[in-house]
Design a protein around this motif. Structure first.
Motif, mmCIF file in Angstrom:
data_model
loop_
_atom_site.group_PDB
_atom_site.id
_atom_site.type_symbol
_atom_site.label_atom_id
_atom_site.label_comp_id
_atom_site.label_asym_id
_atom_site.label_seq_id
_atom_site.Cartn_x
_atom_site.Cartn_y
_atom_site.Cartn_z
ATOM 1 N N LYS A 231 0.832 -1.200 0.000
ATOM 2 C CA LYS A 231 0.000 0.000 0.000
ATOM 3 C C LYS A 231 0.873 1.260 0.000
ATOM 4 N N GLN A 235 1.028 4.135 -2.914
ATOM 5 C CA GLN A 235 0.776 5.548 -2.629
ATOM 6 C C GLN A 235 2.002 6.378 -3.024
ATOM 7 N N THR A 236 3.167 5.764 -2.960
ATOM 8 C CA THR A 236 4.388 6.451 -3.408
ATOM 9 C C THR A 236 4.306 6.722 -4.910
ATOM 10 N N ALA A 238 1.621 6.978 -6.818
ATOM 11 C CA ALA A 238 0.602 7.996 -7.092
ATOM 12 C C ALA A 238 1.096 9.374 -6.661
ATOM 13 N N ALA A 239 1.793 9.432 -5.524
ATOM 14 C CA ALA A 239 2.268 10.728 -5.017
ATOM 15 C C ALA A 239 3.329 11.321 -5.943
ATOM 16 N N LEU A 258 -0.928 11.792 3.310
ATOM 17 C CA LEU A 258 -0.706 10.357 3.079
ATOM 18 C C LEU A 258 -0.003 9.731 4.283
ATOM 19 N N GLN A 261 -2.304 9.100 7.162
ATOM 20 C CA GLN A 261 -3.169 7.930 6.910
ATOM 21 C C GLN A 261 -2.389 6.632 7.122
ATOM 22 N N LEU A 262 -1.191 6.580 6.551
ATOM 23 C CA LEU A 262 -0.407 5.344 6.652
ATOM 24 C C LEU A 262 0.021 5.073 8.091
#
Ligand code: LHQ
Length: 286
Positions: A231, A235-236, A238-239, A258, A261-262
């Protein structure tokens, strides 16, 4: 035309039309998209490795495919008379060959665009092992993967300009981001072959390795990715993509959002605890 296998948590997809350098047919594009969808849905899959059978990775769109192959109408009587009168054109022999209009855009709408969007939004990391030439859509499909490892004899060709087309399969978006405008124009206008080693030096791909090591390095890297916190990796990705279009402060705030959230997720708690306990972490978030 696509071989699908699984090794541990790694799904391996092998383009398999070696007699045509794994050129994309609609059948292959459909199977590839379906296999990516299947990997995305399968919770046991934590990385996808894509490669080609034989001496090439992929020669791009199959130019023999009936839906795209140029066709010529039979000459009409008036055309034939005009043709006979025009000695200059008759010498070329082309004047009476009237090409039928071809809708090649439908291939992009129905096959390539959904495929590239599926690839770029996979919930697990994707790795391409480029085992030989990657041309046209084959090159840009490979470059759309998160990590690209090529064998020393592999090469990348933006073949589109050679046949009167523009880069597709995400090439316009990717190439400027990966190597900058000057090199993107050099590659796409001239359509020259870029050897794997130079591709790596330019920052177009992650690694260039000896041909005989490609399969093992690629599989080891895919297994490494599969053991990591999926995950956070996704997210990395997408970021990094989103940050291209953000100012610094917006990027800093996106990172903070982010990260917080993580911070509540299993994988961070496990990863940090495992570090402090001096043991190997066991990640599971996807
Ligand atoms: C092929 C192909 C091929 C069919 C080799 N098709 N048979 C998307 C959608 C909508 C519209 C159009 O475009 C697109 C995106 C695109 O991808 S456009 C770009 C399409 N690709 C190309 O233009 C590349 C064409 N191929 C080549 O330039 C060369 O084959 C490369 C440089 C890839 C490899 O050269 P060599 O190592 O010298 O191999 P070869 O040319 O001898 O090819 C081996 C065989 O594979 C040969 O068949 P044969 O029966 O003579 O052994 C080729 O005809 C066949 N082949 N690419 N795209």
């Amino acid at each position: 035309v696509l071989l699908v296998s699984t090794e541990g948590a790694v799904r391996v997809l092998t383009l398999n039309r070696p007699q045509a350098l794994n050129a994309f047919t609609t059948a292959m594009l459909g199977q590839l998209r379906h296999a990516l969808e299947d990997a995305a849905q399968d919770p046991a899959v934590r990385a996808v490795l894509i490669t080609g059978a034989g001496r090439a990775f992929c020669a791009g769109q199959d130019l023999n495919d009936p839906s795209i192959k140029p066709e010529f109408a039979e000459p009409e009587a008036s055309d034939a008379a005009a043709h006979a009168a025009s000695t200059a054109e008759a010498a070329g022999g082309q004047a009476h060959r009237r090409p039928k209009p071809k809708d090649i855009g439908h291939l992009l709408d129905h096959y390539y665009i959904p495929l590239v969007l599926r690839l770029r939004t996979m919930p697990v990391p994707t790795l391409c092992a480029v085992n030989g030439v990657a041309a046209g859509a084959g090159a840009n499909f490979a470059l759309g993967c998160d990590l690209v490892i090529a064998g020393r004899s592999a090469s990348f060709i933006q073949a589109f300009s050679r046949i009167g087309l523009v880069p597709d399969c995400g090439g316009t978006w990717l190439l400027t981001r990966l190597v900058g405008r000057a090199r993107a124009l050099q590659l796409t206008l001239l359509g020259e072959k870029l050897p794997a080693e130079q591709a790596q030096q330019w920052g177009l791909i992650a690694k260039c390795v000896a041909d005989e090591e490609l399969a093992s390095v690629a599989m080891a890297t895919a297994q490494q990715l599969a053991g990591m916190p999926t995950k956070a990796l996704m997210q990395t990705r997408a970021a990094l993509d989103d940050a291209m279009d953000l100012g610094l402060e917006d990027a800093l705030r996106m990172e903070a959002r982010l990260q917080s959230q993580l911070g509540y997720a299993h994988d961070y708690l496990e990863g940090a605890a495992a570090f402090l306990d001096k043991r190997a972490p066991h990640f599971k978030d996807r």
